[in-house]
Design a protein around this motif. Structure first.
Motif, mmCIF file in Angstrom:
data_model
loop_
_atom_site.group_PDB
_atom_site.id
_atom_site.type_symbol
_atom_site.label_atom_id
_atom_site.label_comp_id
_atom_site.label_asym_id
_atom_site.label_seq_id
_atom_site.Cartn_x
_atom_site.Cartn_y
_atom_site.Cartn_z
ATOM 1 N N SER A 1 -66.912 -36.984 9.987
ATOM 2 C CA SER A 1 -66.186 -37.129 11.287
ATOM 3 C C SER A 1 -66.591 -38.166 12.231
ATOM 4 C CB SER A 1 -65.785 -35.765 11.733
ATOM 5 O OG SER A 1 -65.039 -34.997 10.910
ATOM 6 N N GLU B 1 -59.508 -34.750 12.343
ATOM 7 C CA GLU B 1 -59.694 -33.251 11.915
ATOM 8 C C GLU B 1 -59.059 -32.467 12.866
ATOM 9 O OE1 GLU B 1 -63.991 -32.878 12.099
ATOM 10 O OE2 GLU B 1 -64.026 -31.186 10.428
ATOM 11 N N ASP C 1 -59.118 -37.384 7.950
ATOM 12 C CA ASP C 1 -60.009 -36.678 8.119
ATOM 13 C C ASP C 1 -59.934 -35.442 7.518
ATOM 14 O OD1 ASP C 1 -62.663 -35.431 8.635
ATOM 15 O OD2 ASP C 1 -62.951 -36.132 10.839
ATOM 16 N N GLU C 2 -60.304 -34.974 6.433
ATOM 17 C CA GLU C 2 -59.974 -33.622 5.668
ATOM 18 C C GLU C 2 -58.942 -32.997 5.780
ATOM 19 O OE1 GLU C 2 -63.103 -30.561 5.764
ATOM 20 O OE2 GLU C 2 -64.418 -31.970 6.433
HETATM 21 MG MG LIG Z 1 -65.763 -33.429 10.063
#
Ligand SMILES: [Mg+2]
Ligand SMILES: Nc1ncnc2c1ncn2[C@@H]1O[C@H](COP(=O)(O)OP(=O)(O)OP(=O)(O)O)[C@@H](O)[C@H]1O
Lengths: 234, 309
Positions: free
Chosen positions: A43, A84, A159-160
């Motif tokens: 991140s 995220e 991000d994820e």
């Molecule tokens: Mg992260």
């Protein structure tokens, strides 16, 4: 030359060195993933690229230096980040969130793109007037991705996107990510779920305590015994 | 004369003015989580600048209609206050954007003191009176009196608030303001220049303050370097009453506070058998503030959903 070219990127929070000088390339039209365990610095890498945290090193988008630009200027260069935790505007309606995605655009194609996002995510179309904070987690992820697409990005950073979602929804989100990639959008995908990420991407980087330890095609990495042991649980 | 209707009218007039000032507090709080204590002083500067212009024109050889003179005062006061608000944010608050919250708060109090004392140096300690340029026609409705000025204050405030509501809810800038209020980081990721949105917020709030300052000085017939203190405190109470950070809340809170105050002042004599008089008016605002803080700290329309995406 790569669309995104990162050289010697460093990010530090006070004394904590989260990213310790990494090199990374993403070619035009490629889907590249960056995998690694919790706290590896994934991140932080994305936050550094988008100017959300101070980063040193060189970041170029199609040759143009992004380093030192404020976040809004980097966004206007065509870099979109789905952060995220999704970062939707919870008190704005669904369509207002999407409109925010197109905030910096002045061209005529916005309505067209809005229609395309609704086509990609029919659930959002049904809920366009709903307050975004009341959407389910999966719907919020769709909204965050749809909103990023509304800027017609040259580079999409995810991000994820699978975080906190049930397997069926993860599948759905990943199908969509692949569909977006097929439309020619360049994507850098950050994931902890290495299995999924290696399936959909062409190339991958493996990150560990702030540095890149492995890089290669996703196929190579998926069959690498060290990766299998550490990230694929086999 | 019907005292209830009369006090209701007086309360709505005062409440409209509180609402205009409260909007400035609430919009800044919504985006920066800062209580801009200097905002009351911006209102005072608006009144003072307008009166200076009005006094200069009225005292000159020009023989303009009274309302035109007042308009000239307002038209100078608005940009003056906008420039002031813009500068305060840029010089005093922006460098502290990442500092602990107490730092900008104390700075706001400091700015407020600087403005008060500057006004005192420029315009003196004495009351400045509003020249009798506005006709005082009075109408009777339902056994109460309402003047042209009162009608005008209520109408203009309503118009301004409707315009602001449209701006915030419908325009691209308004949407960016609401998005920035929720997350500066994510707004920036959308390409929003957050500094500009914050400046715009201060510009709008200060323009409203200028108008409110002229209204209140025209209504009471005077202005004073210290007037911003009490007015600011009441408008802040109104913003808290409505739910600070909430724009509709500031409008509602302002009107409610004005009405509560006026009714309180109208009846306190009877209620206490003449022991307390209408000069206790100011007490009501703070009494309401305390009640709200105790029983409903988030205010009438305040956020009940604490979740921030
Ligand atoms: Mg992260
Ligand atoms: N704002 C911050 N202040 C201090 N340290 C931070 C901050 N953000 C991240 N870190 C630290 O930097 C390191 C890298 O964090 P980062 O969030 O980049 O990891 P990550 O790879 O994204 O992890 P995850 O998979 O859990 O999201 C961690 O040790 C973390 O504690």
């Amino acid at each position: 030359m790569a669309l995104l070219q990162v050289r010697g990127l460093k990010v530090a929070y006070g004394g904590i060195r989260a990213v310790r000088g990494i090199d990374l390339d993403v070619d035009d039209g490629e889907l590249v993933c960056l995998i690694g365990a919790n706290g590896a610095g994934k991140s932080s890498t994305l936050r550094g690229i988008t100017g959300l945290v101070h980063a040193s090193g060189e970041i170029r988008l199609a040759g143009k230096r992004l380093g030192g630009l404020p976040t809004h200027a980097i966004a206007r260069e065509g870099v979109a980040l789905v952060p995220e935790g999704r970062g939707i505007f919870a008190r704005l309606q669904v369509w207002e969130n999407l409109a925010m995605g197109a905030y910096a655009r002045r061209d005529k194609g916005v309505d067209e793109d809005l229609a395309r996002v609704y086509e990609l995510f029919p659930r959002l179309a049904e809920r366009r007037q709903q307050i975004a904070g009341t959407l389910s987690g999966g719907e919020q992820q769709m909204l965050a991705i749809g909103r990023a697409l509304m800027s017609r990005p040259r580079l999409l950073l995810l991000d994820e996107p699978s975080m906190g979602l049930a397997p069926l929804m993860v599948r759905k989100i990943y199908d969509t990510i692949q569909a977006i990639a097929r439309q020619g959008v360049t994507i850098l995908l950050v994931e902890q779920n290495a299995h999924l990420a290696l399936q959909v991407s062409a190339r991958a980087y493996v990150m560990e305590s702030g540095g890149i330890t492995l890089a290669g095609t996703s196929g190579e990495l998926a069959s690498d015994p060290a990766i299998q042991a550490a990230y694929l649980g086999s | 004369m019907d005292i209830f209707i009369q006090q209701l009218i007086n309360g709505l007039v005062l409440g409209s003015i509180y609402a205009l000032v409260a909007l400035g507090y609430t919009m800044v709080y919504g985006i920066l989580e800062l209580i801009n204590f200097a905002h009351g002083e911006v209102t005072m500067i608006g009144a003072m600048v307008a009166l200076a212009v009005i006094g200069a024109i009225a005292g000159s050889a020009l023989d303009l209609p009274g309302l035109l003179v007042v308009l000239a005062g307002v038209l100078v006061a608005i940009p003056a206050c906008m420039l002031l608000g813009f500068t305060i944010e840029k010089v005093a608050y922006r460098p502290l954007r990442r500092a602990p919250r107490l730092a900008p708060l104390i700075t706001a109090i400091g700015v407020s003191i600087v403005l008060q004392n500057s006004a005192m140096l420029i315009w003196g300690r004495q009351y400045v009176s509003f020249p009798p340029l506005i006709p005082q026609n009075s109408h009777e409705i339902l056994g109460a009196h309402i003047t042209d000025l009162q009608i005008f204050i209520i109408l203009l405030s309503t118009l301004i608030m409707a315009g602001l509501w449209l701006l915030v809810q419908q325009s691209t800038l308004g949407r960016a303001m609401r998005a920035t209020a929720q997350s500066k980081e994510v707004a920036a990721l959308m390409g929003v220049n957050v500094d500009r949105v914050i400046s715009a917020t201060f510009l709008i709030g200060s323009a409203l303050a200028a108008i409110a300052g002229v209204m209140v000085s025209a209504y009471y017939g005077l202005a004073h370097y210290y007037m911003g203190f009490m007015l600011g405190l009441k408008a802040f109470s109104a913003a808290v009453l409505g739910g600070i950070g909430n724009i509709a809340g500031a409008m509602l809170g302002g009107l409610l506070l004005g009405v509560i105050e006026a009714l309180g002042a109208g009846y306190i004599g009877d209620l206490t058998g003449g022991f307390l008089g209408s000069h206790y008016q100011d007490v009501f605002a703070f009494f309401v503030l305390i009640l709200v803080l105790v029983f409903r700290p988030s205010g009438l329309l305040g956020e009940r959903v604490a979740s921030r995406a």
